[in-house]
Design a protein around this motif. Structure first.
Motif, PDB file in Angstrom:
ATOM      1  N   ALA A   1       0.227  -2.045 -18.769  1.00 50.32           N
ATOM      2  CA  ALA A   1      -0.744  -2.002 -17.681  1.00 50.32           C
ATOM      3  C   ALA A   1      -0.145  -1.132 -16.592  1.00 50.32           C
ATOM      4  N   THR A   2      -1.002  -0.463 -15.817  1.00 48.36           N
ATOM      5  CA  THR A   2      -0.503   0.451 -14.794  1.00 48.36           C
ATOM      6  C   THR A   2      -1.103   0.147 -13.426  1.00 48.36           C
ATOM      7  N   ASP A   3      -0.419   0.640 -12.415  1.00 50.99           N
ATOM      8  CA  ASP A   3      -0.904   0.607 -11.033  1.00 50.99           C
ATOM      9  C   ASP A   3      -0.392   1.886 -10.386  1.00 50.99           C
ATOM     10  N   THR A   4      -0.934   2.240  -9.246  1.00 45.43           N
ATOM     11  CA  THR A   4      -0.517   3.473  -8.575  1.00 45.43           C
ATOM     12  C   THR A   4       0.222   3.146  -7.276  1.00 45.43           C
ATOM     13  N   LYS A   5       1.089   4.037  -6.920  1.00 45.40           N
ATOM     14  CA  LYS A   5       1.880   3.925  -5.690  1.00 45.40           C
ATOM     15  C   LYS A   5       1.778   5.253  -4.966  1.00 45.40           C
ATOM     16  N   GLU A   6       1.357   5.231  -3.708  1.00 46.57           N
ATOM     17  CA  GLU A   6       1.206   6.476  -2.947  1.00 46.57           C
ATOM     18  C   GLU A   6       2.371   6.657  -1.993  1.00 46.57           C
ATOM     19  N   VAL A   7       2.895   7.855  -1.968  1.00 43.04           N
ATOM     20  CA  VAL A   7       3.980   8.216  -1.040  1.00 43.04           C
ATOM     21  C   VAL A   7       3.412   9.207  -0.066  1.00 43.04           C
TER      22      VAL A   7
ATOM     23  N   ALA B   1      11.033   5.968   3.744  1.00 41.58           N
ATOM     24  CA  ALA B   1      11.117   4.511   3.919  1.00 41.58           C
ATOM     25  C   ALA B   1      12.331   3.890   3.229  1.00 41.58           C
ATOM     26  N   GLY B   2      12.998   4.638   2.378  1.00 38.23           N
ATOM     27  CA  GLY B   2      14.146   4.076   1.651  1.00 38.23           C
ATOM     28  C   GLY B   2      13.679   3.357   0.388  1.00 38.23           C
ATOM     29  N   VAL B   3      14.653   2.961  -0.408  1.00 44.46           N
ATOM     30  CA  VAL B   3      14.348   2.298  -1.685  1.00 44.46           C
ATOM     31  C   VAL B   3      13.706   0.938  -1.424  1.00 44.46           C
ATOM     32  N   GLN B   4      12.576   0.712  -2.072  1.00 48.95           N
ATOM     33  CA  GLN B   4      11.840  -0.554  -1.976  1.00 48.95           C
ATOM     34  C   GLN B   4      12.294  -1.438  -3.134  1.00 48.95           C
TER      35      GLN B   4
ATOM     36  N   ASP C   1      11.835   4.235  -5.341  1.00 48.62           N
ATOM     37  CA  ASP C   1      12.437   5.171  -4.394  1.00 48.62           C
ATOM     38  C   ASP C   1      11.404   6.251  -4.077  1.00 48.62           C
ATOM     39  N   PRO C   2      10.762   6.178  -2.890  1.00 50.18           N
ATOM     40  CA  PRO C   2       9.716   7.153  -2.555  1.00 50.18           C
ATOM     41  C   PRO C   2      10.250   8.579  -2.449  1.00 50.18           C
ATOM     42  N   ALA C   3      11.506   8.747  -2.013  1.00 50.83           N
ATOM     43  CA  ALA C   3      12.070  10.095  -1.900  1.00 50.83           C
ATOM     44  C   ALA C   3      12.244  10.711  -3.291  1.00 50.83           C
ATOM     45  N   ALA C   4      12.657   9.911  -4.261  1.00 50.31           N
ATOM     46  CA  ALA C   4      12.819  10.418  -5.634  1.00 50.31           C
ATOM     47  C   ALA C   4      11.461  10.704  -6.268  1.00 50.31           C
ATOM     48  N   ALA C   5      10.460   9.921  -5.914  1.00 50.91           N
ATOM     49  CA  ALA C   5       9.118  10.111  -6.472  1.00 50.91           C
ATOM     50  C   ALA C   5       8.461  11.351  -5.872  1.00 50.91           C
ATOM     51  N   GLY C   6       8.625  11.554  -4.586  1.00 55.28           N
ATOM     52  CA  GLY C   6       7.995  12.686  -3.908  1.00 55.28           C
ATOM     53  C   GLY C   6       6.621  12.335  -3.375  1.00 55.28           C
ATOM     54  N   VAL C   7       6.090  13.225  -2.529  1.00 58.69           N
ATOM     55  CA  VAL C   7       4.773  13.005  -1.917  1.00 58.69           C
ATOM     56  C   VAL C   7       3.700  13.054  -2.997  1.00 58.69           C
ATOM     57  N   GLY C   8       2.755  12.115  -2.909  1.00 57.47           N
ATOM     58  CA  GLY C   8       1.638  12.086  -3.852  1.00 57.47           C
ATOM     59  C   GLY C   8       1.403  10.681  -4.373  1.00 57.47           C
ATOM     60  N   THR C   9       0.526  10.569  -5.353  1.00 57.90           N
ATOM     61  CA  THR C   9       0.198   9.288  -5.970  1.00 57.90           C
ATOM     62  C   THR C   9       0.903   9.223  -7.326  1.00 57.90           C
TER      63      THR C   9
ATOM     64  N   SER D   1       0.861  -1.180   0.000  1.00 62.84           N
ATOM     65  CA  SER D   1       0.000   0.000   0.000  1.00 62.84           C
ATOM     66  C   SER D   1       0.897   1.230   0.000  1.00 62.84           C
ATOM     67  N   GLY D   2       0.501   2.272   0.681  1.00 65.09           N
ATOM     68  CA  GLY D   2       1.278   3.500   0.727  1.00 65.09           C
ATOM     69  C   GLY D   2       2.645   3.300   1.358  1.00 65.09           C
ATOM     70  N   THR D   3       3.586   4.147   0.944  1.00 64.19           N
ATOM     71  CA  THR D   3       4.954   4.099   1.440  1.00 64.19           C
ATOM     72  C   THR D   3       5.334   5.484   1.934  1.00 64.19           C
TER      73      THR D   3
END
Length: 194
Positions: free
Chosen positions: A188-194, A130-133, A163-171, A124-126
């Motif tokens: 195909a796509t999926d979303t990742k929330e930070v 959290a560091g690189v997943q 990498d949530p830090a590189a992606a930034g806050v948001g979906t 789910s959200g990260t």
């Protein structure tokens, strides 16, 4: 009786015995032209309309078949693979010399389906710190490539790192793209929330 000293031949198909018979003639107007045609290369159903196609000889004929639009100039046509549909289709080039016996050449083009691609991301959200997943996956069939903001494809066709830090806050959207042996690609796509 057959005429000798002729320069032209009319070939007639006999439907009763399913064979051709050549008849020598002295009038060139009765000669059927030698017609040739080669279809375009096979392509994926989503390739879009292929315009300015041609290759039928001699010029002055018409093109027909599934997904074909003859341009009306005796030289070119368009082919729409999505209208033709998936499968093998015959494209025909017809030249009518005005004798009532049109000459025809045809060739096949194959339209390939897009691969069936699915992707369900893991977790789910990260949190942003959290560091690189690593070792994330979920794309099918295996052998594709992952992409998106904060995503690094692992190059093995199965996993990616996020990498949530590189992606930034948001979906953020993570995309999985697979290309099959025919060169047809689908995503195909999926979303990742930070």
């Amino acid at each position: 009786s057959l005429m000798h000293n002729t320069d032209y031949v009319v070939r007639v198909f006999n439907m009763d015995n399913a064979c051709y018979t050549d008849y020598p003639v002295t009038t060139p107007d009765l000669q059927l032209p030698v017609v040739a045609f080669t279809a375009p290369a096979d392509l994926c159903v989503d390739a879009g309309v292929q315009v300015g196609l041609g290759g039928g000889t001699p010029v002055g004929g018409t093109y027909s078949g599934p997904g074909i639009t003859d341009d009306g100039n005796g030289m070119t046509y368009s082919f729409n693979p999505s209208v033709a549909g998936v499968g093998t289709h015959t494209i025909t080039y017809t030249v009518d010399p005005g004798t009532g016996c049109p000459a025809v050449a045809s060739d096949d083009v194959e339209v390939f389906a897009l691969p069936n691609v699915t992707f369900t991301g893991s977790g789910s959200g990260t949190c942003i710190d959290a560091g690189v997943q690593t070792g994330r996956g979920g794309g099918s069939p295996t052998g594709g490539v992952y992409s998106g903001t904060g995503v690094t494809d692992d190059g093995n066709g199965m996993t990616y790192s996020f990498d949530p830090a590189a992606a930034g806050v948001g979906t953020h959207t993570v995309t999985y793209t697979f290309t099959d042996g025919n060169g047809c690609a689908y995503s195909a796509t999926d979303t990742k929330e930070v």
